[in-house]
Structure formats: C-alpha cells, structure tokens
Design a protein around this motif. Structure first.
Motif, mmCIF file in Angstrom:
data_model
loop_
_atom_site.group_PDB
_atom_site.id
_atom_site.type_symbol
_atom_site.label_atom_id
_atom_site.label_comp_id
_atom_site.label_asym_id
_atom_site.label_seq_id
_atom_site.Cartn_x
_atom_site.Cartn_y
_atom_site.Cartn_z
ATOM 1 N N VAL A 205 -6.474 7.618 4.376
ATOM 2 C CA VAL A 205 -7.460 7.609 5.272
ATOM 3 C C VAL A 205 -7.327 6.646 6.195
ATOM 4 O O VAL A 205 -8.268 5.313 5.648
ATOM 5 C CB VAL A 205 -8.737 8.394 5.269
ATOM 6 C CG1 VAL A 205 -10.104 8.513 6.405
ATOM 7 C CG2 VAL A 205 -8.690 9.619 4.267
ATOM 8 N N ALA A 206 -7.338 5.771 7.874
ATOM 9 C CA ALA A 206 -7.427 5.217 8.083
ATOM 10 C C ALA A 206 -7.910 5.478 9.625
ATOM 11 O O ALA A 206 -8.918 5.957 10.093
ATOM 12 C CB ALA A 206 -6.090 5.447 9.796
ATOM 13 N N THR A 207 -9.771 4.792 9.257
ATOM 14 C CA THR A 207 -10.352 5.045 10.083
ATOM 15 C C THR A 207 -11.164 3.512 9.932
ATOM 16 O O THR A 207 -11.324 2.866 9.213
ATOM 17 C CB THR A 207 -11.413 5.942 9.221
ATOM 18 O OG1 THR A 207 -12.878 5.968 8.979
ATOM 19 C CG2 THR A 207 -12.189 5.480 7.700
ATOM 20 N N ASN A 208 -12.522 3.638 11.303
ATOM 21 C CA ASN A 208 -13.122 2.834 11.446
ATOM 22 C C ASN A 208 -14.548 2.744 10.426
ATOM 23 O O ASN A 208 -15.290 2.113 11.357
ATOM 24 C CB ASN A 208 -13.302 2.524 13.066
ATOM 25 C CG ASN A 208 -14.125 3.486 13.750
ATOM 26 O OD1 ASN A 208 -13.967 4.887 13.607
ATOM 27 N ND2 ASN A 208 -14.020 2.905 14.776
ATOM 28 N N GLU A 209 -14.919 4.180 10.114
ATOM 29 C CA GLU A 209 -16.072 4.470 9.418
ATOM 30 C C GLU A 209 -16.472 3.683 8.574
ATOM 31 O O GLU A 209 -15.303 3.711 7.212
ATOM 32 C CB GLU A 209 -15.366 5.802 8.711
ATOM 33 C CG GLU A 209 -16.404 6.369 8.267
ATOM 34 C CD GLU A 209 -18.559 6.416 9.028
ATOM 35 O OE1 GLU A 209 -19.420 5.601 8.489
ATOM 36 O OE2 GLU A 209 -18.419 6.993 9.808
ATOM 37 N N ASP B 3 0.482 11.293 2.851
ATOM 38 C CA ASP B 3 0.284 11.591 4.906
ATOM 39 C C ASP B 3 -0.559 10.927 5.047
ATOM 40 O O ASP B 3 -1.296 10.394 4.366
ATOM 41 C CB ASP B 3 0.122 12.984 4.640
ATOM 42 C CG ASP B 3 0.842 14.211 4.268
ATOM 43 O OD1 ASP B 3 1.997 13.690 4.664
ATOM 44 O OD2 ASP B 3 1.109 15.062 3.825
ATOM 45 N N ALA B 4 -1.393 11.264 6.048
ATOM 46 C CA ALA B 4 -1.894 10.102 6.704
ATOM 47 C C ALA B 4 -3.043 11.504 7.970
ATOM 48 O O ALA B 4 -2.660 11.586 8.729
ATOM 49 C CB ALA B 4 -1.708 9.112 7.685
ATOM 50 N N LYS C 66 -5.558 13.372 -3.052
ATOM 51 C CA LYS C 66 -5.551 12.143 -3.598
ATOM 52 C C LYS C 66 -5.850 11.490 -2.356
ATOM 53 O O LYS C 66 -4.714 10.870 -1.889
ATOM 54 C CB LYS C 66 -4.767 11.799 -4.614
ATOM 55 C CG LYS C 66 -3.877 13.051 -5.430
ATOM 56 C CD LYS C 66 -2.816 12.432 -6.035
ATOM 57 C CE LYS C 66 -1.964 13.766 -7.158
ATOM 58 N NZ LYS C 66 -0.799 13.564 -7.072
ATOM 59 N N VAL C 67 -7.513 10.334 -1.999
ATOM 60 C CA VAL C 67 -7.486 10.116 -1.212
ATOM 61 C C VAL C 67 -7.932 8.953 -1.001
ATOM 62 O O VAL C 67 -7.620 8.443 -2.529
ATOM 63 C CB VAL C 67 -9.248 10.597 -0.976
ATOM 64 C CG1 VAL C 67 -9.530 9.859 0.543
ATOM 65 C CG2 VAL C 67 -9.162 11.790 -0.089
ATOM 66 N N HIS C 68 -6.703 7.784 -0.469
ATOM 67 C CA HIS C 68 -6.605 6.887 -0.457
ATOM 68 C C HIS C 68 -7.626 5.720 0.541
ATOM 69 O O HIS C 68 -7.032 6.617 1.944
ATOM 70 C CB HIS C 68 -4.811 6.166 -0.489
ATOM 71 C CG HIS C 68 -4.421 6.847 -1.588
ATOM 72 N ND1 HIS C 68 -4.535 5.842 -2.501
ATOM 73 C CD2 HIS C 68 -3.717 7.553 -1.080
ATOM 74 C CE1 HIS C 68 -3.789 6.877 -3.372
ATOM 75 N NE2 HIS C 68 -3.687 8.004 -2.593
ATOM 76 N N LEU C 69 -8.140 4.617 0.749
ATOM 77 C CA LEU C 69 -8.558 4.121 1.802
ATOM 78 C C LEU C 69 -7.939 2.530 1.581
ATOM 79 O O LEU C 69 -8.138 2.419 0.889
ATOM 80 C CB LEU C 69 -10.314 4.442 1.479
ATOM 81 C CG LEU C 69 -10.875 5.894 2.581
ATOM 82 C CD1 LEU C 69 -12.086 6.332 1.634
ATOM 83 C CD2 LEU C 69 -10.633 6.168 3.275
ATOM 84 N N LEU C 70 -8.049 1.849 3.034
ATOM 85 C CA LEU C 70 -8.132 0.617 3.046
ATOM 86 C C LEU C 70 -8.922 -0.049 1.895
ATOM 87 O O LEU C 70 -7.833 -1.010 0.803
ATOM 88 C CB LEU C 70 -8.114 -0.200 4.125
ATOM 89 C CG LEU C 70 -7.522 -1.464 4.314
ATOM 90 C CD1 LEU C 70 -6.213 -1.690 3.804
ATOM 91 C CD2 LEU C 70 -8.315 -1.694 5.031
ATOM 92 N N ILE D 220 1.060 -1.035 -0.063
ATOM 93 C CA ILE D 220 0.079 0.185 0.295
ATOM 94 C C ILE D 220 0.648 1.083 0.326
ATOM 95 O O ILE D 220 1.067 1.939 -1.049
ATOM 96 C CB ILE D 220 -0.959 0.304 1.270
ATOM 97 C CG1 ILE D 220 -1.967 -0.934 0.751
ATOM 98 C CG2 ILE D 220 -1.163 1.593 1.731
ATOM 99 C CD1 ILE D 220 -2.949 -0.950 2.269
ATOM 100 N N ALA D 221 1.720 1.240 1.061
ATOM 101 C CA ALA D 221 2.529 2.237 1.160
ATOM 102 C C ALA D 221 3.559 2.768 -0.199
ATOM 103 O O ALA D 221 3.991 3.781 -0.780
ATOM 104 C CB ALA D 221 3.700 2.266 2.344
ATOM 105 N N GLY D 222 3.686 1.590 -0.662
ATOM 106 C CA GLY D 222 4.245 1.140 -1.917
ATOM 107 C C GLY D 222 4.076 1.678 -3.200
ATOM 108 O O GLY D 222 4.630 2.889 -4.217
#
Length: 611
Positions: A524-528, A480-481, A542-546, A471-473
C-alpha cells in the motif's frame, strides 16, 4: 426585309433572358463553393506546415511530463500533486531493438486475468511504468553480461558447460559449495523463480553457509520494470541436496539478503574521540558521489560557465525545484557551457515532520549525482567559487588576465541573446520580487522553443533505489500494489466530494477483493499517516506498508551510514520526499497496480470537472 443573321441574334438574346432563375442560382453557388474550396486548401496547407497540433499521440514522454509540471496556478507558483514522484529514469527509452534479444518467457509475463487490476488511464500516471512486454533488453556493457533470455533459460550463458554427472555418488554425501554444480543449481533455481521480475547479470562463487548443506550465493541483477541500467546486489542462503542422478538441487531458499557469508565485506568506520563509532558499513561500490574538480587554474580559465544565484524557487515545492533546475541545466547545454550546481537543497515544510523548511539537505540524498555528472557538464558551486577566487588572486594586476563576467539581472534576457556572448562566466542574478525571480522564467516565452529540459539527466538516488530493491526483494518480487491518495485531498470535500468515502477502510476492502486475488502480498503506497488505517485489508491480504521496513533506513542500515558520511558524520532524517520516492518506485514494480483515481473513486484527479 430583315437580315436572317440579325434574327438569329435576337432569338439568342431572348433565350439568355429567358434562363430560369434556379439555374442562375446554381451557377453562382457553384462558383462560390469552388472559390471557398480553393481558399480552404490554401489555408489548410499553411496550417499543416506551420502548426504543431497539441495531440498527445504526437508528444514524447518528456513532453507529457513537461506539460504536467508546467501547469501553474496564479502567482506562477507550482501546486501540483506530489504523491507520485517521477524523474528521468522513468522516461528512459526502451532498449534498441537491434541490440535486443526477445525473452522466451515474454508470453509468460502476463498474469492470470483474475489477478489483473485496472490501472489509471491518465497518461501522466502511466508514463513511467514499463509495459509487461518491456522484457526486451540489451546486455549491460559494464558486466559483459548475457541477454535476458540467457538468464531465463536456466543459465545457458551464465552457467559454464559442465561434464555429465557421475553415477557413483551418495545422496548423504556432504555438499561442496565450491563445486560448480552447486552454483549451477542455484542459478537454475533463480532463473525459474524470478524470471518474470529480474534479470540476472552475473554471479559470484558460492560459499558455505552456517550449517552443512547450506550455501550462500551472491549476484548482481537488474529489475525488469526499471528502464535504467543500474545494477543491484542480492545474496541468499540455499539449502542443497544431491539428486538421484548425482546433480545438485535446491531444496529451499532464504529471503532477500539472507546469505550473509556471501555479502560484501564491511568497512569499519573511523572512530572519533567525541562520539562512539557507528556500525560497520557495507558500501555500494557503484555509487560515486565525489565532487568533480576543475583541475589547474588554466583549465578553469579555459572553461565557459553558466552560474545561477538563488532565486524565489528556494524552499518552494520539489516539483518547482526540478522544473527550475532543469531549465538552468537546459540553458547551459544550449549555450554549450558548464552549469554551476548548488548541492544544497531547501526541503519545503510539507515534507518535514517538524513543519518547517529545512535548508540542510543535500542534492545527493534525492538524486543520482554520478549519473548527472556523466550526462551533463556540471561543477559544484563551492568548488567553482573557490577556483574563481584563486584565479583572481593569482592573476593580480596582470593585464588581461581577469576572468570576464557578464551579469544578467533579469530573466527577460533570453538564452538566444546570450548565445554569442564570449564571457567566461554568465552570471544570472534573480534578485527581484516573486514570481519575477523564479529560475524557470528563463525558459518561458520564445525561449521555450529553444531550451530542452534534459530530463534524462535526473535519476533518483541509487541509495533510495537500493531501499526499493530490498523492499521488493523481501516480498520475493511477487506482489501487487494499491496507491491510496488521501491527505489534503480527502479533506477537501469541495473538489473531491467522494474521495474520503471511496478510500475508507470498508470501501477499500470491498473494491480490492474484486481486483486482486486474496492472500497475495499487497503493498500500500499512501500518504495516509495512520498506520492502522489499512487493518481491514489484513483479513484478505498480506499487507505491506513503508513503515514495515524502517530498518532499511535505521541506525544500523547501509543508507544511514552512507548519508551520514555525506553529512559530515551527522545523521540524516528519512524525510517525506524520500518516502514519496521509495513508495513510488515500489508501486511501479508491482505485478498488478490499482490507482486511486479511475479505479477506487469517481472523483477527478485534479478536482471537479477536470476528468
């Protein structure tokens, strides 16, 4: 006639009687104060020798995380926040200075102040995040790799010394990927682009890509923000050209794992008659999940074991599982015994989409079993019971040949009382009612001073960490997070009255634009649970989610095939606990990090009046 001496004595006594009252009071007060001072010095000396102040400055990181996990509510049941998951590699000490070499780009690791977002001031929140100055590293002994400064100095150690380039060349000549100059150009490019994020350990020979002028290269690396020495692999495709001085230069580079020709060769999975063959698998050769055996029957009898049967911790929260498991492992180390490990884990309903407890989970899905075997003496439970039964059967009626067992029915028998026990097996049984049957009760009271939980033995699974690296790669390690906690806390207005409003889409967009430069990669690290909840941020970042990376645990992924092999050919669900682990580690690798509490909301982390 009176004696002159007698007259003088009378005058002296009269003078004593005539001393002012204020002088008498001052004299008495001075004596009292001096006595009080002497008493205070004595008491302070005794306290200084015997008392250890609960000052976090005197606590190690292990003590900090132990205190955070030890906080319990009534009925001794853990209800701590599971939105951030930490394990032992987050608490690993920094490399030893005597073996370290300072990176010349250390001063470059601080980004522009316009990009730096404030982070949480909670020491528990920041315990596992290395500082930006944590770029002093030792070489990996397994690879004999150079120190990080060599990787940053455009391959001064990784690149072999090449002869000066020839001036007799043509710019349109075909690129030879096997030429050492091609790999040297790739190394220089990587050292310049990724110097702040990763440490290159070793390269493999570059190979031709799909078209002329392209070369695929593979290398192993370590993340600068990870304190463990685990290694990861990347392979990318590079477009090369010939410069005026006949040297090779990189014109452009592909994304993470784009150089398929340099990837490890896949291993075909065996075909079964009952089901179609799963996709080919590219295994991680550095993962060793094999279960250790005890050897011969005589070796089993020579061993000393500590065996815990299941107690009330089973199917409780994962924080409680770790707290209890490390208590048992710590007692085994205190008693100098081998701990009998049950690899079966019951994942509580809070982490399962079905809303039910799942008893089919394997320890190796979540934690690094290879590291545990290397750092502690453990044996798998089924292997232990099988050898125990085999020995009992072989010994038969032989006198004195049976294994000696001491059964301990209650946690109130302390480890100190068992220290001199000579039995081959100490069998702790937890058959009482809750909370009397929790494993961690063994380490409470007087035992807490003797049992040290070996946090260093528990790392997150290498399979999960491979997903983190991918994911980071894919964001080229340049992102940023923000950690957005919602869920039950946002719905509990009594304890967190402002959290729901402060983490609304409008509030997030307004606050983050003041903390993070626009159009950066933002993870965005979230439990939403709602994927589109963060759509307003897409107008600025540039938004990235799991969930954008589902292919990394999908049916054609490396993780899918490897976990399926552990589960006897049955697919494994990527559950909520795995999501928390991956989210946490991607969050910690960000260049700038924004936390929910202290950054986004005025509410306290643990509710009203707990700041």
């Amino acid at each position: 006639m009176k004696d002159p001496g007698e007259g003088d004595a009378l005058v002296g006594r009269a003078a004593v009687r005539e001393l002012p009252l204020s002088q008498k009071a001052i004299k008495v007060l001075g004596n009292v104060c001096f006595s009080a001072f002497v008493l205070f010095v004595l008491v302070f000396t005794v306290v200084a020798i015997t008392y250890q102040p609960p000052d976090p400055w005197f606590d190690s990181p292990k003590a900090i995380i132990s205190k955070s996990l030890a906080a319990t509510l009534p009925n001794a049941t853990f209800r701590t926040d599971d939105s951030v998951l930490r394990t032992g590699e987050d608490l690993a000490p920094s490399p030893s200075p005597k073996n370290a070499t300072a990176s010349p780009d250390a001063s470059d690791n601080s980004t522009d102040t316009s990009d730096i977002a404030p982070t949480s001031s909670d020491p528990a929140d920041n315990a596992s995040t290395p500082d930006d100055t944590d770029n002093v590293s030792t070489p990996d002994p397994a690879d004999n790799a150079s120190t990080p400064d060599a990787a940053d100095n455009a391959t001064s150690a990784l690149v072999p010394t090449l002869p000066p380039p020839s001036t007799d060349c043509k710019s349109d000549a075909p690129i030879n990927c096997s030429d050492p100059r091609a790999l040297a150009a790739i190394r220089r490019f990587n050292a310049r682009v990724f110097r702040r994020s990763i440490i290159f350990l070793n390269y493999e020979k570059s190979v031709p890509g799909s078209v002329t002028g392209e070369c695929d290269a593979s290398w192993r690396f370590r993340n600068r923000r990870e304190k463990s020495w685990r290694r990861y692999r990347d392979y990318r495709r590079f477009h090369l050209a010939i410069a005026d001085n006949c040297s090779y230069v990189v014109v452009s580079a592909g994304k993470f794992h784009s150089g398929s020709n340099a990837a490890p060769k896949p291993l075909p999975s065996p075909r079964r008659s009952s089901s179609p063959a799963p996709p080919t698998q590219i295994p991680d050769a550095e993962i060793n999940d094999t279960i250790p055996t005890l050897g011969s029957e005589s070796d089993f009898r020579k061993g000393k074991y500590l065996y815990y049967t299941r107690g009330g911790d089973y199917c409780k929260g994962m924080n409680q599982y770790l707290w209890s498991f490390l208590c048992g492992l710590g007692e085994a180390q205190f008693l100098n015994r081998t701990f009998v490990l049950d690899l079966n884990i019951c994942l509580p309903a809070t982490y399962n989409p079905s809303g039910r407890n799942d008893e089919s989970k394997d320890f190796r899905y979540y934690f690094d079993f290879e590291h545990l075997k290397e750092s502690a003496s453990v044996v798998e439970e089924s292997e232990f019971l099988r050898d125990w039964r085999r020995w009992e059967k072989a010994s038969g009626q032989k006198r004195g040949a049976k294994i000696t067992v001491r059964k301990v029915p209650t946690y109130k028998v302390t480890p100190m009382q068992l220290q001199k026990d000579k039995s081959a097996i100490i069998w702790r049984q937890f058959e009482g009612a809750e909370p009397e049957n929790y494993w961690y009760r063994v380490c409470e009271g007087s035992a807490a001073k003797s049992i040290q939980r070996p946090w260093h033995s528990i790392w997150k699974s290498k399979r999960l960490m491979n997903i983190v690296s991918q994911i980071a790669g894919r964001m080229d390690w340049d992102y940023d997070a923000v950690h957005v906690i919602r869920g039950e806390k946002a719905r509990n207005k009594q304890l967190w009255p402002n959290l729901d409003t402060d983490t609304s889409p409008e509030a997030l967009a307004q606050k983050l634009t003041k903390m993070i430069r626009e159009w950066r990669n933002l993870y965005v690290a979230t439990n939403e649970p709602f994927y589109n909840y963060f759509d307003k941020l897409r107008s600025h970042y540039k938004v990235h989610l799991l969930d954008d990376y589902k292919d990394l645990w999908g049916s054609r992924s490396e993780w899918y095939n490897e976990t399926m092999s552990l589960n006897n050919g049955r697919p494994v669900e990527f559950d909520g606990y795995m999501r928390v682990a991956v989210d946490t580690e991607v969050l910690y690798r960000a260049k700038n990090r924004v936390e929910t509490f202290n950054n986004l909301t005025r509410d306290c982390k643990d509710g009203i009046n707990t700041c």
